[in-house]
Design an enzyme around this catalytic site. Structure first.
Site, PDB file in Angstrom:
ATOM      1  CG  HIS A   3      -1.942  -1.014   1.284  1.00 26.36           C
ATOM      2  ND1 HIS A   3      -3.228  -0.834   0.817  1.00 26.36           N
ATOM      3  CD2 HIS A   3      -1.900  -2.278   1.758  1.00 26.36           C
ATOM      4  CE1 HIS A   3      -3.925  -1.942   1.017  1.00 26.36           C
ATOM      5  NE2 HIS A   3      -3.140  -2.840   1.588  1.00 26.36           N
ATOM      6  CE  LYS A  56      -6.866  13.897   0.808  1.00 26.87           C
ATOM      7  NZ  LYS A  56      -7.020  12.661   0.068  1.00 26.87           N
ATOM      8  NE  ARG A  57      -3.907   9.921  10.593  1.00 30.15           N
ATOM      9  CZ  ARG A  57      -3.585   8.987  11.505  1.00 30.15           C
ATOM     10  NH1 ARG A  57      -4.403   7.984  11.728  1.00 30.15           N
ATOM     11  NH2 ARG A  57      -2.478   9.088  12.197  1.00 30.15           N
ATOM     12  CE  LYS A  91      -2.783  10.752   3.519  1.00 32.09           C
ATOM     13  NZ  LYS A  91      -3.425   9.880   2.500  1.00 32.09           N
ATOM     14  CB  THR A 143     -10.271   4.715  -0.678  1.00 31.13           C
ATOM     15  OG1 THR A 143      -9.753   5.086   0.603  1.00 31.13           O
ATOM     16  CG2 THR A 143      -9.558   3.485  -1.191  1.00 31.13           C
ATOM     17  CE  LYS A 170     -14.100   5.577   1.397  1.00 23.79           C
ATOM     18  NZ  LYS A 170     -13.192   5.635   2.566  1.00 23.79           N
TER      19      LYS A 170
HETATM   20  F1  GPW Z   1       1.957   2.500   4.804  1.00 24.85           F
HETATM   21  N1  GPW Z   1      -2.248   3.452   3.600  1.00 24.85           N
HETATM   22  C1  GPW Z   1      -2.760   3.693   4.852  1.00 24.85           C
HETATM   23  F2  GPW Z   1       1.181   1.318   3.217  1.00 24.85           F
HETATM   24  O1  GPW Z   1      -3.868   4.192   5.004  1.00 24.85           O
HETATM   25  F3  GPW Z   1       0.995   0.666   5.218  1.00 24.85           F
HETATM   26  N2  GPW Z   1      -2.019   3.378   5.948  1.00 24.85           N
HETATM   27  C2  GPW Z   1      -0.810   2.764   5.847  1.00 24.85           C
HETATM   28  O2  GPW Z   1      -0.188   2.484   6.877  1.00 24.85           O
HETATM   29  C3  GPW Z   1      -0.320   2.454   4.545  1.00 24.85           C
HETATM   30  C4  GPW Z   1      -1.044   2.831   3.451  1.00 24.85           C
HETATM   31  C5  GPW Z   1       0.966   1.730   4.440  1.00 24.85           C
HETATM   32  C6  GPW Z   1      -3.116   3.805   2.451  1.00 24.85           C
HETATM   33  C7  GPW Z   1      -2.468   4.526   1.298  1.00 24.85           C
HETATM   34  O3  GPW Z   1      -1.754   5.644   1.791  1.00 24.85           O
HETATM   35  C8  GPW Z   1      -3.559   4.969   0.334  1.00 24.85           C
HETATM   36  O4  GPW Z   1      -3.017   5.597  -0.804  1.00 24.85           O
HETATM   37  C9  GPW Z   1      -4.390   3.763  -0.092  1.00 24.85           C
HETATM   38  O5  GPW Z   1      -5.521   4.180  -0.811  1.00 24.85           O
HETATM   39  C10 GPW Z   1      -4.871   2.964   1.122  1.00 24.85           C
HETATM   40  O6  GPW Z   1      -3.770   2.633   1.974  1.00 24.85           O
HETATM   41  C11 GPW Z   1      -5.563   1.688   0.744  1.00 24.85           C
HETATM   42  O7  GPW Z   1      -4.824   0.976  -0.196  1.00 24.85           O
END
Ligand code: GPW
Length: 832
Positions: free
Chosen positions: A367, A558-559, A564, A666, A670
């Protein structure tokens, strides 16, 4: 139990209004223990949840029984995060009894909204990764796929965010304080999990070298099950979350005060394992407790998966035909070494057979490409906490590197990149490499992200295993994110195209032709306006700020993360503020900038950006010279529940990360599905959103990922020059740096200004500023033409069908998991 008993002998709970009402009163009195006069809103929530849960249980058992009797292949989604939010509306809606419940409550003189609002938001996740897991659960259940979620039942979910004096302050999120009516505790489903100790070598019965892990500390993992209601209520899957329990024999042996106190202390320490969710999103902190959490839930889940498999099988060669295990990022990647340990040490398989089975069973989703998020545990820590796993990792690595060495002699740099051990500095285990090697498929979460994976972090592995990397662009569930969160729009859609879109979102394309229908446009606008009023009321409640419903609701939720680029949005806000002040006679399009998001508690820069947004809001919102044409709000405690109010009300969706850095996003999906127009970079899934909604219906700006890459490769750029050549940027930055928004502490924002200037502006905020402002102007101009704006908004909604998580999950099911829908038998007969 009498074997002649059949589940049809139970009187199944009725789904009509009378039955619900009777059930509510019964639960209130006999389980919650209150009478109707004394009951609080929370009592009613518990009452209603328990009555609804009742209506789920028989179908849940039918589903589980069908999987068992068909010995269906199951998919196990292992995730340290499940951001599921509230479940009452979701359960009612997927069961199809929202109206019945509302009427039953009505007859009792209660408002459904009040009852719904008494439910705490289950925040067992940080952001996108955790919410994706929750959307996948909904999609698997809605399509009848035998899918299980496995994770941790954190006693404290993601912290509650408050602003004190504009600064973020974190408070514990005590979602379980009043009990959780959705879960079933399973005190008999209990697995031991070990830590520390040492490894002993011995000769097995046939004289082969073997290993056992001895003198270890032991903790128990206890299961809590939450039913996952699929749309239509046909399939009810299971989310199984583990809670840590001290073992009974844990030092309770000695009968004196000192040992007793010590024993209780040990109990608390071991139960800390499931105490709290780590609040870092896409950053890695390398804390031992986190490693232990990862191993704790992974080990318990694998033991449970093997137990289930062994109900039908005596040998392991069929495991990959009966179980697919998906690793949600590397957080559960230690599971690869754990399955090897279970198969080799406990079930006496030969190494090569165990490895083949392991690889065929696991798949891994990546991710992020951000280096600070790639897990790399110190070898010394793994050696101490999980000594047998360290040996197994070394063994996997040695076999792999030996095989590779034979093929590509001499290229030591390449071998050291492929190694599971990072030898530069303190030796560390690269969990991404372990996950890659131990999986038969590895996927990215958007087309661009998957390409970049092949070119960057996994370039060498991709060369070695060219068929392993594949793309699965993320999706979102239309049930929660359109049907439930946006009743105004979803009812309008259903009146025009029927309700097929709810379970097959591709059907929403039928709305395309309505974009030119003036009557439909008017109704679409009316729905949006209703949602904007709801959000305006929420903003007033949360912040005391009054905003204009007829302004552009420009939303970035978002965070908080530098990549970002909330800062880019803030700079535009200040520039717009200045323009409005300079030109008070111009008829400006009113704008409301809505921000929300949490910062990791130790991420100082992100917390400073929060303070800046609040400081800018204070100045802008109270400046009479902008005549209410500009408002800035930062909503506290962004979570799933807040998202359900904010997203349906958005006009403009900010997706403005530095290209190449957001794996997918994501929230972008939405917002577009709910009829917001995107202003964004060509990053993550924005690229594919543009392809689907059409380049005319999205505001794209900024550098591309390739341009960013080239710029960085050529040594970067000089932000000072960019700033000097852009007067509005210069003025905005000067205001920040001279304390225009922080008269009480004029140096407060020095670190931000520093990062954007002498710091080299790593996230290219200044580099993209001018083009961002151009795109913002285009959006504001378009908003002056409500018919054109609405037409594009409708086309966004109509063209987002592909981004359903049903589509995503189907791709996983077909191309990675090889799992198929099972139709549960609800005849009450069970199986013979
Ligand atoms: F770092 N994402 C997240 F890859 O929400 F583990 N937390 C996390 O710790 C990580 C990724 C990690 C997010 C991505 O930043 C986002 O772009 C993506 O849409 C989402 O994961 C789901 O795939």
């Amino acid at each position: 139990m009498d074997a002649r008993f059949k589940s049809r002998d139970i009187e199944r709970r009725s789904l009509d209004v009378d039955g619900l009402k009777r059930s509510f009163l019964e639960w209130l009195v006999y389980s919650v223990g209150k009478d109707a006069r004394a009951a609080t809103r929370r009592d009613w929530f518990h009452t209603v949840a328990l009555a609804v849960r009742d209506r789920v249980v028989d179908r849940w058992m039918d589903t589980t029984r069908s999987y068992y009797h068909e010995d269906a292949k199951r998919v196990y989604y292992l995730s340290l995060e499940f951001l599921i939010g509230r479940l009452l509306t979701n359960s009612l809606s997927n069961l199809g009894i929202v109206d019945e419940c509302r009427q039953a409550l009505d007859r009792l003189g209660l408002s459904m909204e009040d009852v719904v609002d008494a439910e705490p938001d289950a925040a067992l996740g940080n952001g996108g990764l955790g919410r994706l897991a929750a959307c996948f659960l909904d999609s698997m259940a809605s399509q009848g796929l035998p899918g299980y979620g496995y994770g941790i039942r954190y006693e404290f979910g993601l912290f509650e965010q408050r602003f004190e004096n504009g600064w973020q302050v974190e408070y514990p999120e005590q979602w379980l304080q009043f009990g959780n009516p959705w879960e079933f505790a399973r005190p008999e489903v209990l697995y031991p999990v070990q830590f520390y100790g040492r490894v002993e070598e011995f000769r097995d019965s046939v004289g082969e070298r073997a290993y056992r892990w001895v003198d270890a500390d032991r903790v128990l993992a206890m299961a809590y099950d939450t039913p996952v209601v699929g749309f239509g209520g046909e399939t009810i899957n299971t989310l199984r979350l583990w809670s840590a329990r001290a073992t009974r024999d844990f030092n309770f042996g000695h009968f004196n005060d000192g040992a007793y106190m010590k024993a209780v202390e040990q109990k608390i320490l071991s139960e800390n394992l499931s105490r709290v969710l780590y609040p870092n999103d896409a950053t890695e902190t390398g804390k031992e407790l986190r490693l232990k959490q990862e191993y704790f839930f992974t080990s318990a889940s694998l033991q449970d998966i093997l137990r289930r498999y062994l109900q039908h099988h005596t040998t392991f060669e069929n495991l990959p035909n009966k179980a697919a295990i998906q690793l949600n990022d590397t957080h559960p990647a230690i599971g690869i070494a754990e399955l090897m340990r279970l198969l080799v040490d406990q079930h006496a398989l030969r190494w090569d057979d165990a490895w083949e089975i392991t690889r065929a069973t696991f798949a891994y989703t990546n991710h992020t490409l951000l280096p600070e998020a790639l897990e790399a545990w110190p070898v010394r820590m793994i050696e101490r906490v999980l000594p047998r796993h360290m040996q197994i990792i070394y063994e996997i690595n040695a076999k792999f590197l030996n095989r590779t060495k034979a093929k590509a002699a001499g290229d030591n740099a390449r071998l050291s990149r492929l190694s599971l051990i990072d030898e530069r500095g303190e030796r560390r285990v690269r969990m991404g490499n372990l996950a890659f090697l131990g999986s038969h498929k590895v996927n990215g979460v958007s087309a661009l992200h998957t390409d970049l994976m092949k070119q960057t972090v996994f370039a060498d592995f991709h060369e070695e295993f060219p068929d392993r990397i594949n793309n699965k662009t993320n999706g979102i569930t239309p049930r929660r994110w359109l049907k439930q969160a946006n009743p105004a729009l979803s009812e309008l859609i259903t009146t025009r195209i029927g309700e097929g879109w709810i379970s097959d979102l591709s059907q929403i394309a039928a709305l395309r032709e309505k974009a030119d229908d003036v009557v439909f446009r008017e109704e679409f606008r009316r729905a949006k306006r209703k949602n904007k009023k709801r959000l305006a009321a929420y903003i007033a409640r949360q912040t005391g700020e009054e905003v204009l419903v007829d302004s552009i609701f420009d939303v970035q939720v978002k965070r908080m993360h530098e990549y970002k680029r909330q800062l880019l949005n803030v700079l535009h806000t200040i520039a717009l503020y200045n323009e409005m002040r300079d030109n008070p006679t111009v008829s400006w399009v009113p704008v409301t900038k809505v921000f929300a998001g949490k910062a990791a508690p130790s991420y100082h820069m992100a917390k400073l950006i929060i303070k800046l947004i609040n400081d800018v809001a204070k100045v802008v919102n109270h400046d009479p010279s902008v005549h209410d044409n500009l408002k800035v709000v930062l909503l506290p405690n962004y979570n799933v529940t807040a998202a359900e109010i904010i997203i349906p009300a958005a006009d403009l969706s900010e997706q403005i990360s530095t290209a190449g850095m957001e794996a997918s996003g994501t929230g972008n999906m939405k917002l577009a599905l709910n009829g917001a127009l995107t202003i964004g970079t060509l990053d993550g899934a924005n690229v594919e959103i543009r392809e689907h909604v059409g380049a005319d219906n999205i505001f794209i700006f900024g550098m591309t990922a390739d341009e960013v890459n080239d710029l960085r490769a050529s040594g970067g750029f000089n932000p000072r020059e960019v700033i000097a050549s852009n007067p509005s940027l210069k003025r905005a930055l000067d205001m920040i740096s001279t304390g225009a928004f922080s008269p009480d502490d004029r140096n407060r924002y020095h670190p931000i200004v520093q990062a954007l200037t002498d710091g080299g502006d790593h996230f290219l905020v200044t580099a993209d500023f001018a083009d961002y402002c151009r795109a913002q102007d285009a959006a504001m101009q378009l908003y002056r033409d409500p018919e054109e704006w609405t037409r594009k908004a409708i086309l966004n909604t109509a063209n987002m069908g592909w981004f359903s998580s049903d589509r995503t999950v189907n791709e996983y099911a077909g191309e990675i998991w090889d799992v198929h829908p099972v139709k549960p038998s609800h005849d009450g007969e069970g199986f013979r």
